[in-house]
Design an enzyme around this catalytic site. Structure first.
Site, PDB file in Angstrom:
ATOM      1  N   VAL A  28      -5.214 101.205 -12.449  1.00 61.30           N
ATOM      2  CA  VAL A  28      -5.647 101.873 -13.680  1.00 61.30           C
ATOM      3  C   VAL A  28      -4.504 102.686 -14.308  1.00 61.30           C
ATOM      4  O   VAL A  28      -3.534 103.011 -13.650  1.00 61.30           O
ATOM      5  CB  VAL A  28      -6.853 102.808 -13.423  1.00 61.30           C
ATOM      6  CG1 VAL A  28      -8.068 102.012 -12.997  1.00 61.30           C
ATOM      7  CG2 VAL A  28      -6.501 103.844 -12.364  1.00 61.30           C
ATOM      8  N   SER A  74      -0.994 101.725  -9.574  1.00 67.22           N
ATOM      9  CA  SER A  74      -0.756 102.644 -10.692  1.00 67.22           C
ATOM     10  C   SER A  74       0.417 103.562 -10.357  1.00 67.22           C
ATOM     11  O   SER A  74       0.671 103.841  -9.189  1.00 67.22           O
ATOM     12  CB  SER A  74      -1.973 103.540 -10.905  1.00 67.22           C
ATOM     13  OG  SER A  74      -3.135 102.784 -11.052  1.00 67.22           O
ATOM     14  N   GLU A 109       4.288  99.438  -9.473  1.00 71.23           N
ATOM     15  CA  GLU A 109       4.471  98.318 -10.414  1.00 71.23           C
ATOM     16  C   GLU A 109       5.817  98.475 -11.131  1.00 71.23           C
ATOM     17  O   GLU A 109       6.111  99.535 -11.659  1.00 71.23           O
ATOM     18  CB  GLU A 109       3.324  98.397 -11.436  1.00 71.23           C
ATOM     19  CG  GLU A 109       3.300  97.295 -12.439  1.00 71.23           C
ATOM     20  CD  GLU A 109       3.261  95.966 -11.742  1.00 71.23           C
ATOM     21  OE1 GLU A 109       2.205  95.613 -11.236  1.00 71.23           O
ATOM     22  OE2 GLU A 109       4.306  95.290 -11.690  1.00 71.23           O
ATOM     23  N   GLY A 221      11.509 104.319 -25.733  1.00 70.43           N
ATOM     24  CA  GLY A 221      10.109 104.574 -26.075  1.00 70.43           C
ATOM     25  C   GLY A 221       9.230 103.837 -25.089  1.00 70.43           C
ATOM     26  O   GLY A 221       9.676 103.469 -24.007  1.00 70.43           O
ATOM     27  N   CYS A 224       5.991 104.388 -20.563  1.00 72.70           N
ATOM     28  CA  CYS A 224       6.332 104.625 -19.148  1.00 72.70           C
ATOM     29  C   CYS A 224       7.516 105.551 -18.910  1.00 72.70           C
ATOM     30  O   CYS A 224       7.405 106.505 -18.132  1.00 72.70           O
ATOM     31  CB  CYS A 224       6.606 103.294 -18.481  1.00 72.70           C
ATOM     32  SG  CYS A 224       5.271 102.130 -18.701  1.00 72.70           S
TER      33      CYS A 224
END
Ligand code: UGA
Length: 414
Positions: A28, A74, A109, A221, A224
């Site tokens: 999530v 996540s 990830e 940008g 993340c």
């Protein structure tokens, strides 16, 4: 490989999804908190908590017959695994033995938008974090074997839980630092008449530094880099390491400065007056091959230009107006778009129409298609003198000049 209907299925029924499962990946979103302690810096773990509670509640109703792993995919701050373990454990009141049959693993990830499938099939590495207890080690092996079907084993790094969690934040912070570093040198190059691309090629040819991720642009940008960088700042600061926090905050500050410097350059080079003029923006997505405008440099550049009273005419191959406006309002949280400003942002379905009667073009996304545009055609429909601000160092400046543009290249100047 996953095949729909064979070994890949979708459901919105949690019970159905959990039934028979032994490895539960939590994937999530963990956005930045927008209120309370750690506002604008810390990860908001509410979705992760709620997901963990769902899994915990499912197992609380049955005695576990085999070991299970909850895998954090996540992006989370270190020690989140402890919280997940506590939430799970505390729910196992009816069948307390369940507490000894589960573990939490970390598997951050590293996919990047636009190249996610490539990153999935050919990753630089897969990181797996686990505790040293027997259940964790056994489940680690299960997940390791799962990855080993498509990734060479020497690319699978097994490490401690907190290390794995922190590795993700630090990887993104290092990436942000590289972009901020190269961008920090663009004004120096512009002052000295040096080309930033040539400088980057020289610096990056040292294999210790490396040539990738050293492209000057309009500022990093996306959803993340900034988020994880600020989470690292918050983490260091909350652990009492204020110098470390300030060091990494410097990367954020540089990026913010860089975006504003670009818009200020546009205003300054156009003699400080943009009021009533049309400015065409080529690309607002935070990078090519995505429609995503979250955290995009374009949000800041457009805001600064709007404040000069000009009209903004945008063309992007994928980004849509509604999404851009929504992100503008949520990213620049202190900025509510007034009716007047909203009316001065227009999206176009062609580059030519965005440039019609514009005084300047500002290129903000490095779409491949921009490499082969007919810039003479754009020039012909623009007001003269026509300015071109290439903020991605994408195009041949000499060719633009030849057409007649007053062409500015980031990290070189005019
Ligand atoms: C980033 C990381 O690259 C992924 O490894 C990570 O998994 C992901 O965040 C995440 O945490 O989910 P992403 O944000 O999709 O991926 O995009 P990047 O390709 O890293 O680009 C980030 C920003 O830096 C973009 O605005 C891009 O234009 C800019 N950038 C990148 C540059 O200006 N110059 C460069 O040389 C590279």
């Amino acid at each position: 490989m996953a095949t729909l209907g064979k070994n890949l299925s979708f459901t919105s029924n949690k019970q159905e999804a959990f039934e028979g499962g032994t490895v539960f990946f939590i994937c999530v979103h963990t956005p930045t908190k927008t209120q309370g302690l750690g506002k604008n810096e810390m990860h908001d773990l509410k979705y992760l908590k709620s997901c963990t509670r769902d899994i915990a509640a499912f197992f609380a109703a049955r005695e576990m017959q085999e070991d299970i792993a909850i895998v954090e995919k996540s992006t989370v701050p270190p020690r989140t695994s402890t919280m997940v373990a506590e939430l799970f454990s505390e729910a196992q009141i009816r069948f307390p033995t369940n507490r000894h049959r589960f573990c939490v693993l970390s598997n951050p990830e590293f996919l990047a938008e636009g190249v996610a499938v490539r990153d999935l099939t050919d990753p630089d590495r897969v990181i797996l974090g686990a505790g040293s207890d027997p259940v964790s080690q056994a489940m680690l092996k299960v997940v390791q074997d799962l990855y080993a079907t498509s990734v060479p084993r020497d690319k699978i790094i097994c490490t401690q839980l907190f290390t794995s969690e922190l590795a993700k934040l630090c990887s993104n912070a290092f990436l942000a630092q590289r972009v901020a570093s190269i961008n920090s040198l663009t004004p120096v190059c512009e002052s000295l008449g040096i080309d930033i691309d040539q400088l980057a090629a020289c610096v990056g040819s040292d294999s210790r530094i490396g040539s990738r991720y050293l492209k000057a642009g309009c500022g990093f940008g996306g959803s993340c880099l900034e988020k994880d960088l600020l989470a690292l700042v918050y983490l260091a600061s909350s652990l009492g390491h204020s110098e470390t926090a300030e060091y990494w905050r410097g990367v954020y500050t540089m990026n913010e400065y860089h975006k504003k410097r670009l818009s200020a350059t546009v205003v300054r080079e156009m003699h400080g007056t943009l009021s009533g003029q049309k400015i065409a923006i080529l690309g607002v997505a935070f990078k090519k091959n995505t429609n995503d405008c979250r955290g995009a440099a374009s949000l800041t550049v457009v805001r600064e230009l709007l404040q000069e009273g000009c009209e903004i005419h945008i063309f992007d191959y994928q980004a849509q107006r509604d999404h851009f406006v929504r992100e503008y309002c949520s990213y620049l949280t202190d900025e509510i778009l007034t009716e007047d400003q909203l009316a001065r942002i227009q999206f176009h379905s062609s580059e030519l129409s965005a440039c019609q009667d514009a005084q300047a073009v500002v290129l903000l996304t490095e779409w491949d298609q921009f490499l082969s545009l007919d810039y003479s055609a754009l020039y012909s429909v623009m007001r003269k003198p026509a300015y071109f601000f290439d903020c991605r160092c994408l195009l041949e400046q000499a060719a633009l000049r030849q057409i007649g543009f007053k062409a500015f290249k980031l990290g070189f100047g005019f």
